[in-house]
Design an enzyme around this catalytic site. Structure first.
Site, PDB file in Angstrom:
ATOM      1  N   CYS A 288     -38.521  -2.458 -37.608  1.00 51.80           N
ATOM      2  CA  CYS A 288     -39.197  -4.360 -38.363  1.00 51.80           C
ATOM      3  C   CYS A 288     -40.243  -3.855 -38.455  1.00 51.80           C
ATOM      4  O   CYS A 288     -41.244  -4.880 -37.288  1.00 51.80           O
ATOM      5  CB  CYS A 288     -38.246  -4.944 -37.527  1.00 51.80           C
ATOM      6  N   ALA A 289     -40.944  -3.843 -39.045  1.00 54.25           N
ATOM      7  CA  ALA A 289     -42.543  -3.153 -39.106  1.00 54.25           C
ATOM      8  C   ALA A 289     -43.518  -4.124 -39.467  1.00 54.25           C
ATOM      9  O   ALA A 289     -44.784  -4.016 -39.186  1.00 54.25           O
ATOM     10  CB  ALA A 289     -42.338  -1.575 -39.920  1.00 54.25           C
ATOM     11  N   PRO A 291     -46.156  -7.293 -39.859  1.00 51.28           N
ATOM     12  CA  PRO A 291     -47.321  -7.190 -40.109  1.00 51.28           C
ATOM     13  C   PRO A 291     -47.595  -5.779 -40.423  1.00 51.28           C
ATOM     14  O   PRO A 291     -48.736  -5.349 -40.645  1.00 51.28           O
ATOM     15  CB  PRO A 291     -48.121  -8.234 -39.765  1.00 51.28           C
ATOM     16  N   GLY A 292     -47.664  -4.634 -38.744  1.00 51.39           N
ATOM     17  CA  GLY A 292     -48.163  -3.566 -39.072  1.00 51.39           C
ATOM     18  C   GLY A 292     -49.098  -3.038 -38.013  1.00 51.39           C
ATOM     19  O   GLY A 292     -48.853  -1.807 -38.005  1.00 51.39           O
ATOM     20  N   GLY A 293     -48.687  -3.780 -36.957  1.00 52.22           N
ATOM     21  CA  GLY A 293     -49.359  -3.475 -35.592  1.00 52.22           C
ATOM     22  C   GLY A 293     -48.955  -2.563 -34.706  1.00 52.22           C
ATOM     23  O   GLY A 293     -49.776  -1.297 -34.454  1.00 52.22           O
ATOM     24  N   GLU A 313     -39.958  -2.832 -43.884  1.00 51.63           N
ATOM     25  CA  GLU A 313     -39.680  -3.851 -43.411  1.00 51.63           C
ATOM     26  C   GLU A 313     -39.473  -4.709 -44.723  1.00 51.63           C
ATOM     27  O   GLU A 313     -39.399  -4.232 -45.535  1.00 51.63           O
ATOM     28  CB  GLU A 313     -41.085  -4.541 -43.526  1.00 51.63           C
ATOM     29  N   ASP A 339     -33.625  -3.482 -45.793  1.00 49.88           N
ATOM     30  CA  ASP A 339     -33.001  -4.038 -45.465  1.00 49.88           C
ATOM     31  C   ASP A 339     -32.323  -3.572 -43.845  1.00 49.88           C
ATOM     32  O   ASP A 339     -31.953  -2.562 -43.840  1.00 49.88           O
ATOM     33  CB  ASP A 339     -31.879  -5.171 -45.958  1.00 49.88           C
ATOM     34  N   ASP A 356     -38.325  -3.960 -33.372  1.00 49.58           N
ATOM     35  CA  ASP A 356     -38.995  -5.152 -32.723  1.00 49.58           C
ATOM     36  C   ASP A 356     -38.637  -6.921 -33.470  1.00 49.58           C
ATOM     37  O   ASP A 356     -39.353  -7.015 -34.724  1.00 49.58           O
ATOM     38  CB  ASP A 356     -40.510  -5.456 -32.447  1.00 49.58           C
ATOM     39  N   CYS A 409     -40.714 -10.898 -29.419  1.00 52.50           N
ATOM     40  CA  CYS A 409     -41.422 -11.592 -28.326  1.00 52.50           C
ATOM     41  C   CYS A 409     -40.864 -12.658 -27.982  1.00 52.50           C
ATOM     42  O   CYS A 409     -41.237 -13.440 -27.770  1.00 52.50           O
ATOM     43  CB  CYS A 409     -42.774 -11.491 -29.312  1.00 52.50           C
TER      44      CYS A 409
END
Length: 472
Positions: A288-289, A291-293, A313, A339, A356, A409
């Site tokens: 679940c990459a 936005p890439g951080g 993603e 997906d 994540d 998160c």
């Protein structure tokens, strides 16, 4: 001689055109975007500030005030709504939302800043004249004069129920969180009143900007040359900007060699990367990459070891953000739009997998204060199947002996331990790995084997991490 016609008599002061205050007008624009479009202030505010500064309307002090007005108002929205409700003669739902935004901005200036009372009221009334018209400006003036009769502590004594009568409702009003969020955070945190109050207070504090020096591309020494920069608390790649600032103005961030990334997010990636493995360690997956951080940090760490990261993603536009974050990585990587619950890769393909998962975001209320008012308890039911499906994919995607990192998160137990417990029942050939030793130097990590970080304890977002090894 003929008599000259008499001019009509005027009464009162001559009509004056309202004067637009660019700082308060910009703050109002952001609040309207948050309310009308479900926008997030941290996405709307920066481009507006850049435009205002480029046009010459703003200097650094103006930008700082606009930022404080926006975030201070959003963080204390619930408390201010309760105070305004005590000062109007109708239910709050019958007050037009733009009027409420002006009143909230005014209440924050009166109760949450050092702006003098007269200036706070007059500036708010002038804003109301610009954006609402003279009639409703009079209503704003009358309400804010009532708000100004007491300071914040006195208002809270008046409007909050006693703690002994209703602890959760008392804390909800005092610390400006929905009652259900207070209850959920308290359940996750455990303990008595002191801990939950410290957590809720931390949610209402302005977080520092934290940078990550991506290994092989930038160093912390380079970032520490920036003004008011100090080392991170826990991550060896973290640098904190204690006075905020504009990260996009830093060359290493602009070029992608460094990024903005909460230290809790960095710790999750580092723990997964450092989990002990037996056998190969060449293929990593961020499932679940966006936005890439985390993907950018994992890709850099993988490159140092000769491993390859696949970053997946589902949303194509977010996959684009991931590709941008990984551009320039020193080693090979791949980004796909896929997906995660219907993966295009074969089972057992990876040595390390990070999931994540999408969640309520209750762990990042410092950065997105409006999320607390936007989320509802029923949102948990919407996320639950997706979270379980993604963790199932992760466990199927990792090889025997490999390690999965499940992260959110959110500290809500329904999004953390409940998900992990359910999936472990379905996968008897998997076991939890103690994550605590993989966060060296980080205190107060609980009984394990999973880890919950906290804003008031660790200075990070409330990230959750469970490490799971596939055993057969």
């Amino acid at each position: 001689m003929s008599e000259q016609p008499r001019r009509p008599r005027t009464t009162g002061k001559p009509h004056r055109r309202p004067k637009k205050d660019p700082v308060r007008f910009l703050a109002f624009e952001v609040l309207r975007a948050v309310d009308e479009r479900d926008a997030y202030a941290n996405l709307v505010l920066p481009p507006l500030l850049r435009k205002a500064r480029a046009s010459g309307d703003f200097d650094a002090r103006d930008a700082a005030l606009a930022t404080e007005l926006v975030y201070g108002t959003l963080r204390r929205q619930g408390t201010y709504d309760a105070i305004v409700a005590a000062c109007v003669d109708r239910p709050l739902r019958e007050v037009d939302p733009p009027v409420l935004d002006v009143l909230s901005l005014g209440a924050h200036q009166l109760l949450g800043t050092r702006i003098p009372t007269h200036a706070a009221v007059s500036a708010s009334v002038e804003l109301a004249r610009v954006v609402l018209g003279d009639g409703r400006a009079k209503f704003v003036n009358a309400v804010l004069r009532k708000v100004a009769q007491h300071d914040l502590d006195t208002w809270i004594e008046k409007i909050a129920p006693p703690y002994d009568d209703d602890p959760e409702d008392h804390l909800a009003v005092v610390h400006s969180h929905p009652r259900w969020v207070v209850s959920a955070l308290w359940d996750s945190l455990g303990g008595g009143r002191a801990g939950i109050e410290e957590l809720l207070e931390a949610d209402n504090e302005r977080p520092e900007v934290t940078l990550v020096a991506r290994p092989g591309r930038a160093t912390t020494e380079e970032l520490l040359r920036e003004e008011a920069a100090v080392p991170g608390r826990w991550s060896p790649y973290a640098v904190r900007l204690t006075e905020g600032g504009e990260p996009g103005a830093i060359e290493a961030v602009r070029s992608g060699r460094a990024g903005v990334q909460d230290e809790g997010s960095q710790l999750v990636a580092l723990a997964l990367a450092n989990a002990p493995l037996e056998g190969s360690d060449t293929r990593w997956l961020d499932g679940c990459a966006g936005p890439g951080g985390k993907a950018a940090l994992l890709a850099a760490l993988a490159a140092e070891r000769g491993a390859v990261l696949l970053a997946s993603e589902k949303q194509p536009h977010r996959a684009g953000l991931v590709a941008k974050a990984l551009a320039g990585n020193p080693g090979p990587y791949q980004v796909v739009a896929a997906d995660g619950t219907r993966p295009p890769w074969r089972p057992g393909s990876f040595d390390r997998v990070l999931m994540d998962v999408p969640c309520t975001g209750l762990g990042a209320l410092r950065r997105r204060p409006e999320a607390r008012w936007r989320r509802r308890p029923e949102d948990l039911d919407g996320f639950a199947p997706l979270q379980r499906g993604l963790l199932r994919t992760a466990l199927e995607s990792v090889r025997v002996g490999g390690v999965v990192g499940y992260a959110t998160c959110s500290p809500h137990l329904a999004e953390t331990r409940a998900v992990v417990a359910d999936l472990l029942k379905q996968f008897p050939a998997a076991e939890l790995v103690d994550a605590r030793p993989l966060l060296p130097g980080v205190p107060a990590l609980g009984d394990g084997p999973d880890v919950q970080l906290w804003p008031h304890v660790h200075g990070t977002d409330a990230m959750y991490l469970a490490l799971i090894r596939r055993t057969g």
